[in-house]
Design a protein around this motif. Sequence first.
Motif, PDB file in Angstrom:
ATOM      1  N   VAL A   1       0.927  -1.247   0.105  1.00  0.00           N
ATOM      2  CA  VAL A   1       0.153  -0.057  -0.180  1.00  0.00           C
ATOM      3  C   VAL A   1       0.804   1.378  -0.195  1.00  0.00           C
ATOM      4  CG1 VAL A   1      -1.876   1.254   1.191  1.00  0.00           C
ATOM      5  CG2 VAL A   1      -1.714  -1.264   1.213  1.00  0.00           C
ATOM      6  N   PRO A   2       0.876   2.010  -1.217  1.00  0.00           N
ATOM      7  CA  PRO A   2       1.867   3.415  -1.242  1.00  0.00           C
ATOM      8  C   PRO A   2       0.999   4.572  -0.888  1.00  0.00           C
ATOM      9  CG  PRO A   2       0.986   2.703  -3.544  1.00  0.00           C
ATOM     10  CD  PRO A   2       0.455   1.751  -2.274  1.00  0.00           C
ATOM     11  N   GLU A   3       1.703   5.648  -0.905  1.00  0.00           N
ATOM     12  CA  GLU A   3       1.252   6.907  -0.779  1.00  0.00           C
ATOM     13  C   GLU A   3       0.465   7.231   0.382  1.00  0.00           C
ATOM     14  OE1 GLU A   3       1.490   9.338  -3.020  1.00  0.00           O
ATOM     15  OE2 GLU A   3       2.703   7.686  -4.139  1.00  0.00           O
ATOM     16  N   THR A   4       0.678   8.197   1.171  1.00  0.00           N
ATOM     17  CA  THR A   4       0.363   8.431   2.609  1.00  0.00           C
ATOM     18  C   THR A   4      -1.153   8.525   3.061  1.00  0.00           C
ATOM     19  OG1 THR A   4       0.432  10.812   2.271  1.00  0.00           O
ATOM     20  CG2 THR A   4       2.393   9.448   3.355  1.00  0.00           C
ATOM     21  N   SER A   5      -1.894   9.378   1.958  1.00  0.00           N
ATOM     22  CA  SER A   5      -3.211   9.281   2.021  1.00  0.00           C
ATOM     23  C   SER A   5      -3.904   8.154   1.965  1.00  0.00           C
ATOM     24  CB  SER A   5      -4.006  10.265   1.269  1.00  0.00           C
ATOM     25  OG  SER A   5      -3.216  11.582   1.287  1.00  0.00           O
ATOM     26  N   VAL A   6      -3.435   7.134   1.226  1.00  0.00           N
ATOM     27  CA  VAL A   6      -3.959   5.856   0.774  1.00  0.00           C
ATOM     28  C   VAL A   6      -3.768   4.918   1.960  1.00  0.00           C
ATOM     29  CG1 VAL A   6      -4.195   3.876  -0.632  1.00  0.00           C
ATOM     30  CG2 VAL A   6      -4.121   6.090  -1.730  1.00  0.00           C
ATOM     31  N   ILE A   7      -2.529   4.939   2.248  1.00  0.00           N
ATOM     32  CA  ILE A   7      -2.104   4.246   3.628  1.00  0.00           C
ATOM     33  C   ILE A   7      -3.102   4.466   4.970  1.00  0.00           C
ATOM     34  CG2 ILE A   7      -0.432   3.986   5.354  1.00  0.00           C
ATOM     35  CD1 ILE A   7       1.678   4.386   2.873  1.00  0.00           C
ATOM     36  N   ILE A   8      -3.356   5.930   5.058  1.00  0.00           N
ATOM     37  CA  ILE A   8      -4.066   6.196   6.267  1.00  0.00           C
ATOM     38  C   ILE A   8      -5.599   5.716   5.975  1.00  0.00           C
ATOM     39  CG2 ILE A   8      -5.091   8.204   7.249  1.00  0.00           C
ATOM     40  CD1 ILE A   8      -2.502   9.798   6.756  1.00  0.00           C
ATOM     41  N   GLU A   9      -6.084   5.927   5.063  1.00  0.00           N
ATOM     42  CA  GLU A   9      -7.381   5.549   4.754  1.00  0.00           C
ATOM     43  C   GLU A   9      -7.398   3.848   4.844  1.00  0.00           C
ATOM     44  OE1 GLU A   9     -10.714   7.150   2.552  1.00  0.00           O
ATOM     45  OE2 GLU A   9      -9.395   8.777   1.612  1.00  0.00           O
ATOM     46  N   TYR A  10      -6.436   3.402   4.192  1.00  0.00           N
ATOM     47  CA  TYR A  10      -6.369   1.661   4.544  1.00  0.00           C
ATOM     48  C   TYR A  10      -6.428   1.156   5.788  1.00  0.00           C
ATOM     49  CZ  TYR A  10      -4.732  -3.219   3.576  1.00  0.00           C
ATOM     50  OH  TYR A  10      -4.429  -4.566   3.631  1.00  0.00           O
ATOM     51  N   LEU A  11      -5.450   1.991   6.612  1.00  0.00           N
ATOM     52  CA  LEU A  11      -5.458   1.443   7.913  1.00  0.00           C
ATOM     53  C   LEU A  11      -6.662   1.616   8.611  1.00  0.00           C
ATOM     54  CD1 LEU A  11      -1.741   2.926   8.627  1.00  0.00           C
ATOM     55  CD2 LEU A  11      -2.475   0.600   8.772  1.00  0.00           C
ATOM     56  N   ALA A  12      -7.274   2.736   8.217  1.00  0.00           N
ATOM     57  CA  ALA A  12      -8.552   3.254   9.114  1.00  0.00           C
ATOM     58  C   ALA A  12      -9.788   2.146   8.718  1.00  0.00           C
ATOM     59  CB  ALA A  12      -8.905   4.558   8.845  1.00  0.00           C
ATOM     60  N   ARG A  13      -9.682   1.662   7.647  1.00  0.00           N
ATOM     61  CA  ARG A  13     -10.665   0.732   6.902  1.00  0.00           C
ATOM     62  C   ARG A  13     -10.559  -0.705   7.431  1.00  0.00           C
ATOM     63  NH1 ARG A  13     -12.287   2.458   0.879  1.00  0.00           N
ATOM     64  NH2 ARG A  13     -12.938   4.299   1.238  1.00  0.00           N
ATOM     65  N   ARG A  14      -9.261  -1.198   7.733  1.00  0.00           N
ATOM     66  CA  ARG A  14      -8.696  -2.394   7.716  1.00  0.00           C
ATOM     67  C   ARG A  14      -8.319  -2.765   9.037  1.00  0.00           C
ATOM     68  NH1 ARG A  14      -7.863  -5.142   2.845  1.00  0.00           N
ATOM     69  NH2 ARG A  14      -9.139  -4.298   1.063  1.00  0.00           N
ATOM     70  N   HIS A  15      -7.938  -1.786   9.783  1.00  0.00           N
ATOM     71  CA  HIS A  15      -7.098  -2.253  10.933  1.00  0.00           C
ATOM     72  C   HIS A  15      -7.629  -1.404  12.276  1.00  0.00           C
ATOM     73  CE1 HIS A  15      -4.163  -4.957   9.162  1.00  0.00           C
ATOM     74  NE2 HIS A  15      -4.296  -4.305   8.042  1.00  0.00           N
ATOM     75  N   ALA A  16      -8.311  -0.208  12.051  1.00  0.00           N
ATOM     76  CA  ALA A  16      -8.656   0.480  13.181  1.00  0.00           C
ATOM     77  C   ALA A  16      -9.896   0.100  13.894  1.00  0.00           C
ATOM     78  CB  ALA A  16      -8.277   2.002  12.784  1.00  0.00           C
ATOM     79  N   ARG A  17     -10.261   0.715  14.767  1.00  0.00           N
ATOM     80  CA  ARG A  17     -11.890   0.428  15.414  1.00  0.00           C
ATOM     81  C   ARG A  17     -12.657   1.431  14.795  1.00  0.00           C
ATOM     82  NH1 ARG A  17      -9.403   1.316  20.630  1.00  0.00           N
ATOM     83  NH2 ARG A  17     -10.829   3.278  20.589  1.00  0.00           N
ATOM     84  N   PRO A  18     -13.697   1.017  14.558  1.00  0.00           N
ATOM     85  CA  PRO A  18     -14.883   1.837  13.857  1.00  0.00           C
ATOM     86  C   PRO A  18     -14.786   3.577  14.388  1.00  0.00           C
ATOM     87  CG  PRO A  18     -16.001  -0.011  14.394  1.00  0.00           C
ATOM     88  CD  PRO A  18     -14.515   0.030  14.917  1.00  0.00           C
ATOM     89  N   ASP A  19     -14.585   3.576  15.742  1.00  0.00           N
ATOM     90  CA  ASP A  19     -14.758   5.248  16.474  1.00  0.00           C
ATOM     91  C   ASP A  19     -13.444   5.746  16.269  1.00  0.00           C
ATOM     92  OD1 ASP A  19     -13.212   3.127  18.031  1.00  0.00           O
ATOM     93  OD2 ASP A  19     -13.811   4.387  19.995  1.00  0.00           O
ATOM     94  N   GLN A  20     -12.525   5.169  15.356  1.00  0.00           N
ATOM     95  CA  GLN A  20     -11.025   5.879  15.179  1.00  0.00           C
ATOM     96  C   GLN A  20     -10.752   6.233  13.808  1.00  0.00           C
ATOM     97  OE1 GLN A  20      -8.786   2.431  17.085  1.00  0.00           O
ATOM     98  NE2 GLN A  20      -8.045   4.197  18.531  1.00  0.00           N
TER      99      GLN A  20
END
Length: 227
Positions: A63-82
């Motif tokens: 997963v490249p590119e910072t904005s894509v990385i951040i959205e990917y982490l939020a969707r796949r690995h973070a809690r829904p409230d984060q």
Amino acid sequence: MALSLHFHPLSSFCHKALIALNELDVEVERCFLNLGDPAQRAEFLARWPTGKMPLLVDGDKVVPETSVIIEYLARRHARPDQQLVPTDGDAALEVRLMDRLFDLYVMQPMQAIVGDRLRAEEDRDPIAVTKARDTLSMAYGMLDERLADRDWAAGEHFSMADCAAAPSLFYATTLVPLGPSHPRLAAYFSRLMQRPSVVRTLDEARPFFKFYPYREALPTEYRPQDV
């Protein structure tokens, strides 16, 4: 650990991703990337040919590119409230817009100025540096206006846009300081510098600030002792 972030602790775009990781409280293996090492460079380019960092690796997925990385982490690995990008469509567009404004009109001209300083004197481009400084001044004015009625970059809540804003402004203000005509932007920058996720990222980068070409202009608390 299957999830790893390849980064350098002095890089502003890496700081953006690290701040997001701290906000989302996602555990990753943090892999220091030294592109000056031929073996590391070859391995990294095999994963991502542009050579741009940071780079997130999730098992077999790159997963490249910072904005894509951040959205990917939020969707796949973070809690829904984060989430760092809201679910509401219009609010999400404002976050992505502000994220782009900081990346394109603060982060990139800042990097152009710093990159020019690293060149041999005969290879420097004073015209490009002047243009980059003018872009920063323009961006400061634009951002100051947009912050008129909000605490964070895109509204009431800390978001991906603030992850971009913190390293952008941290380095850019060492090149073009904020002036009295940017009171809202200055107050916002002060709030960013007190955010725990930002403080942690900068503290971890502290040993490397001695290599920053404009280290004498860093905020006092982050300035190397030998400057």
